[in-house]
Scaffold this active site. Structure first.
Site, short mmCIF file in Angstrom:
data_model
loop_
_atom_site.label_atom_id
_atom_site.label_comp_id
_atom_site.label_asym_id
_atom_site.label_seq_id
_atom_site.Cartn_x
_atom_site.Cartn_y
_atom_site.Cartn_z
N SER A 189 1.01 3.03 -6.39
CA SER A 189 -0.51 4.06 -6.13
C SER A 189 -0.52 2.82 -7.72
CB SER A 189 -0.05 5.79 -6.88
OG SER A 189 -1.52 5.81 -6.83
N LYS A 190 -2.17 2.21 -7.94
CA LYS A 190 -2.42 1.49 -8.83
C LYS A 190 -3.14 2.62 -9.36
CE LYS A 190 -5.42 -1.67 -9.32
NZ LYS A 190 -5.00 -2.87 -9.92
N ARG A 191 -2.97 4.27 -9.40
CA ARG A 191 -3.66 4.98 -10.12
C ARG A 191 -2.51 5.37 -11.33
NH1 ARG A 191 -4.70 7.78 -5.56
NH2 ARG A 191 -3.11 8.89 -5.71
N ASP B 124 -2.94 -8.37 -9.47
CA ASP B 124 -2.57 -7.84 -11.01
C ASP B 124 -0.49 -8.71 -11.01
OD1 ASP B 124 -3.84 -6.22 -11.44
OD2 ASP B 124 -2.73 -4.38 -10.79
#
Length: 490
Positions: free
Chosen positions: A261-263, A271
């Site tokens: 998850s990017k979160r 990235d």
């Protein structure tokens, strides 16, 4: 209902070869799971000499991110996942952006009502309920509403959604290329919303209509959509359409319990590139997140993947993203690059640390290629070129080369006039001078080379040895640094 328009649509649908689609929502970055879906979809098409389509699914207007479509185009182009049809290149079943296809969905929803597989629902529901499908059809009086009454209320301007009419009894069985046959009780399925009050389709309905209209033969998506597959099947059956091959891929996990998850700080494709990983290595590693080739080979070019990729190798089990494994892949790719290609890739990172244009970036790159795992490591290895760092004389003490401060001072005092007298400042002459001096001293080569390298770099660990560093620094700067060392040691 006049079927002329539908017949014309059917006549335009390409047939006879594999057709796959990558259909991202433009919500920002390209996460690793998205990239894997794009890659598998591309590989299935290319392996079968088929057609790969890009479709932008932008019906969820609340989640759109400005510039996200450009990120999709850029990522696919960088990865070499070329599409044959799409918004930017056109094709026989355009348009390829969902909001531009808006008129189609209402027509198909009306056709489904005509066939008895959908109905208008006038019940008050929030938009979130419409989207999520949280709905108990047993409590919905609209399901049993006579069609004439529903038409009358709609014509009078009463707001409504269009819902799928799921059979009360029996089961629905669908086949997945990875998970096999799966059967569910129809009583467990909800009458999902197909068209919302605003006239836009839900994700599930637009997917089925678009996939049919575009002639998609293989639908690749995450296994979280397995629960929706029975309702997709019933839609296909309601329309009388062929069901495409389903390929549901298990998730990419951060660990045994959590999805990436990017979160939570897990890296996107962008990235990883910014962190110094090569696109080719990322693609190769992502291909192996849930797919196993036959044999022992792990390193594959995109062309090789196209030839060997088979759906039977896709696993039912979730794949865990291991950054150390990717790092290993990246180092293998860096070592396999041509010196010229590595120099081009490394130069921006070299110039972060070595700003003096007198120092040849390509020459420095040659020192790094066999010693680099990710490109972002490069600057920290080179901080001594532009400016000699502050260092203590304890660096000259080295048991293996039998060097200490006194012996190092003696060596450097002998090296200075030899270096000054060299006719040509190149590897052969620099090395020859130090080897000859070691012979004259009755010592091993390291006895001379260790103090020269420490004096030239001011660091214990360097990419490259004394010869290469002295050559790149040039005669004048090397001599200046050796004089500095003699002063420190005196």
């Amino acid at each position: 209902m006049d079927m002329t328009w539908f017949d014309e649509v059917e006549a335009r649908i390409p047939k006879g070869k594999v057709r796959t689609r990558f259909a991202p929502s433009p919500t920002g970055y390209m996460h690793v799971g998205n990239l894997r879906t794009a890659l598998y979809t591309w590989l299935i098409a290319r392996h079968a000499d088929g057609t790969f389509i890009l479709r932008i699914e932008d019906t969820d207007q609340g989640r759109l991110v400005e510039g996200a479509v450009d990120v999709i185009y850029k990522t696919l182009a960088e990865c070499g996942l070329d599409h044959d049809e799409g918004p930017d290149v056109g094709g026989p079943v355009a348009p390829y952006i969902q909001t531009e296809r808006r008129p189609f969905y209402g027509r198909y929803a009306e056709l489904l009502i005509e066939r008895g597989h959908a109905y208008r629902c006038f019940c008050e529901k929030s938009e979130s309920e419409e989207d999520s499908g949280e709905f108990d059809r047993g409590d919905d009086p609209c399901r049993a509403l006579p069609r004439e009454e529903a038409e009358r209320r709609a014509a009078a301007g009463e707001p409504f959604v269009i819902r799928q009419r799921i059979p009360h009894e029996g089961t629905t069985t669908f086949h997945d290329e990875i998970f096999g046959d799966i059967t569910v009780e129809n009583s467990t399925l909800d009458d999902q919303v197909l068209m919302k009050r605003d006239g836009l389709p839900t994700y599930n309905f637009a997917n089925v209509v678009d996939d049919h209209m575009m002639g998609i033969t293989h639908v690749v998506r995450g296994s979280e959509y397995l629960s929706s597959a029975p309702k997709y099947n019933l839609l296909y059956q309601g329309f009388g359409w062929d069901v495409p091959a389903y390929v549901h891929c298990s998730p990419v996990m951060r660990d045994a319990h959590n999805k990436m998850s990017k979160r939570h700080g897990d890296p996107s494709y962008e990235d990883l590139i910014a962190q110094g990983y090569l696109t080719e290595a990322v693609l190769n590693y992502v291909a192996l997140l849930g797919w196993s080739p036959r044999g022992e080979q792990e390193i594959f070019s995109l062309g090789e993947l196209k030839n060997v990729f088979e759906m039977s190798g896709i696993s039912k089990s979730p794949a865990i993203f291991d950054i150390e494994k990717l790092r290993h892949f990246n180092s293998e790719y860096i070592r396999a690059m041509s010196p010229e290609a590595f120099a081009r890739a490394a130069e921006p990172y070299i110039r972060q640390a070595v700003k003096n244009p007198a120092y040849d970036a390509h020459a420095i790159a040659a020192l790094l290629q066999q010693r680099t795992e990710v490109l972002t490591e490069i600057p920290e290895k080179l901080d001594f070129f532009d400016e000699l760092p502050q260092y203590g004389t304890e660096l000259f003490v080295h048991k293996k080369s039998k060097s200490d401060e006194a012996s190092s001072l003696a060596v450097l005092q002998k090296v200075l006039p030899v270096f000054e007298a060299l006719e040509s400042w190149d590897d052969e002459n620099i090395l020859g001078a130090m080897v000859k001096l070691a012979e004259e001293m009755g010592a091993k080569n390291a006895k001379v080379m260790w103090p020269v390298r420490i004096a030239a770099a001011g660091k214990a660990v360097t990419p490259g040895g004394a010869v290469e560093i002295c050559r790149i620094l040039g005669r004048d700067e090397t001599l200046r640094r050796l004089h500095v060392a003699v002063e420190k040691l005196s």
